[in-house]
Design a protein around this motif. Structure first.
Motif, PDB file in Angstrom:
ATOM      1  N   ASP A  14       0.806  -1.222   0.000  1.00 33.53           N
ATOM      2  CA  ASP A  14       0.000   0.000   0.000  1.00 33.53           C
ATOM      3  C   ASP A  14       0.837   1.269   0.000  1.00 33.53           C
ATOM      4  N   LYS A  15       2.091   1.183   0.384  1.00 37.26           N
ATOM      5  CA  LYS A  15       2.944   2.368   0.445  1.00 37.26           C
ATOM      6  C   LYS A  15       3.763   2.588  -0.828  1.00 37.26           C
ATOM      7  N   GLN A  16       3.632   1.686  -1.804  1.00 33.03           N
ATOM      8  CA  GLN A  16       4.447   1.791  -3.012  1.00 33.03           C
ATOM      9  C   GLN A  16       3.692   2.511  -4.128  1.00 33.03           C
ATOM     10  N   GLY A  17       4.409   3.324  -4.872  1.00 30.53           N
ATOM     11  CA  GLY A  17       3.819   4.060  -5.989  1.00 30.53           C
ATOM     12  C   GLY A  17       3.945   3.341  -7.309  1.00 30.53           C
ATOM     13  N   VAL A  18       4.608   2.191  -7.278  1.00 25.21           N
ATOM     14  CA  VAL A  18       4.802   1.431  -8.507  1.00 25.21           C
ATOM     15  C   VAL A  18       4.760  -0.058  -8.181  1.00 25.21           C
ATOM     16  N   ALA A  19       4.266  -0.816  -9.132  1.00 24.43           N
ATOM     17  CA  ALA A  19       4.256  -2.277  -9.042  1.00 24.43           C
ATOM     18  C   ALA A  19       5.000  -2.809 -10.257  1.00 24.43           C
ATOM     19  N   PHE A  20       5.753  -3.853 -10.085  1.00 24.41           N
ATOM     20  CA  PHE A  20       6.422  -4.506 -11.208  1.00 24.41           C
ATOM     21  C   PHE A  20       5.656  -5.784 -11.498  1.00 24.41           C
ATOM     22  N   ILE A  21       5.296  -5.970 -12.754  1.00 19.64           N
ATOM     23  CA  ILE A  21       4.496  -7.114 -13.152  1.00 19.64           C
ATOM     24  C   ILE A  21       5.223  -7.849 -14.275  1.00 19.64           C
ATOM     25  N   SER A  22       5.234  -9.172 -14.178  1.00 16.16           N
ATOM     26  CA  SER A  22       5.934  -9.977 -15.180  1.00 16.16           C
ATOM     27  C   SER A  22       4.972 -10.938 -15.856  1.00 16.16           C
ATOM     28  N   SER A  23       5.252 -11.158 -17.127  1.00 11.10           N
ATOM     29  CA  SER A  23       4.527 -12.136 -17.932  1.00 11.10           C
ATOM     30  C   SER A  23       5.570 -13.037 -18.579  1.00 11.10           C
ATOM     31  N   VAL A  24       5.103 -14.030 -19.308  1.00 12.20           N
ATOM     32  CA  VAL A  24       5.999 -14.956 -20.007  1.00 12.20           C
ATOM     33  C   VAL A  24       5.731 -14.806 -21.500  1.00 12.20           C
ATOM     34  N   ASP A  25       6.789 -14.563 -22.275  1.00 10.12           N
ATOM     35  CA  ASP A  25       6.592 -14.380 -23.714  1.00 10.12           C
ATOM     36  C   ASP A  25       6.546 -15.714 -24.453  1.00 10.12           C
ATOM     37  N   GLU A  26       6.356 -15.641 -25.764  1.00  3.64           N
ATOM     38  CA  GLU A  26       6.196 -16.850 -26.587  1.00  3.64           C
ATOM     39  C   GLU A  26       7.451 -17.720 -26.630  1.00  3.64           C
TER      40      GLU A  26
END
Length: 139
Positions: A14-26
């Motif tokens: 809740d205190k962070q201004g950014v989230a890092f999100i990962s996906s998996v490519d082809e």
């Protein structure tokens, strides 16, 4: 060991201004990007983000729903990695649930914009790092 993982991790998130999100490519490689914080969360189990339906990331999640979230508190050098799966939601109710004033800056046609969708990420496990130690946990 954390006494209350949901509270400790929830407070960090809740205190962070950014989230890092990962996906998996082809090709099977992880792809990570910074995003605005989640629009909504249910404890540390379910997270909701807004994004463009036309984005590369949405296409990757439709092909492979595995995902990772990372939140970092650089002030205290601690962070949490959360692993789970993504659902791409395009129904009216989901879109209205996280819509915010000013979102027309990103989605000019409003909440019904076909290029607006919701990422619902359901977490199954994670790893918390703090004070030079890491701890795995299940959600």
């Amino acid at each position: 060991m954390m006494r209350n993982p949901e509270q400790t991790i929830g407070n960090l998130i809740d205190k962070q201004g950014v989230a890092f999100i990962s996906s998996v490519d082809e090709e099977g490689f992880p792809n990570t990007k910074a995003m605005l914080p989640p629009r909504k969360r249910e404890g540390i189990k379910v997270f909701y983000f807004s994004t463009n339906t036309s984005s590369m990331r949405v296409q990757q999640y439709k092909s492979n729903p595995k995902a990772c979230l990372y939140f970092c508190d650089k002030r205290f050098f601690r962070g949490v990695m959360l692993k789970g799966t993504v659902e791409v939601l395009e129904d009216k109710e989901s879109k209205e649930m996280i819509w915010q004033e000013g979102d027309t800056m990103y989605y000019s046609k409003g909440v019904a914009d076909p290029d607006y969708c919701v990422l619902r990420i359901t977490i199954h496990s994670g790893r918390f790092y703090s004070q030079f130690k890491s701890e795995d946990f299940n959600v």
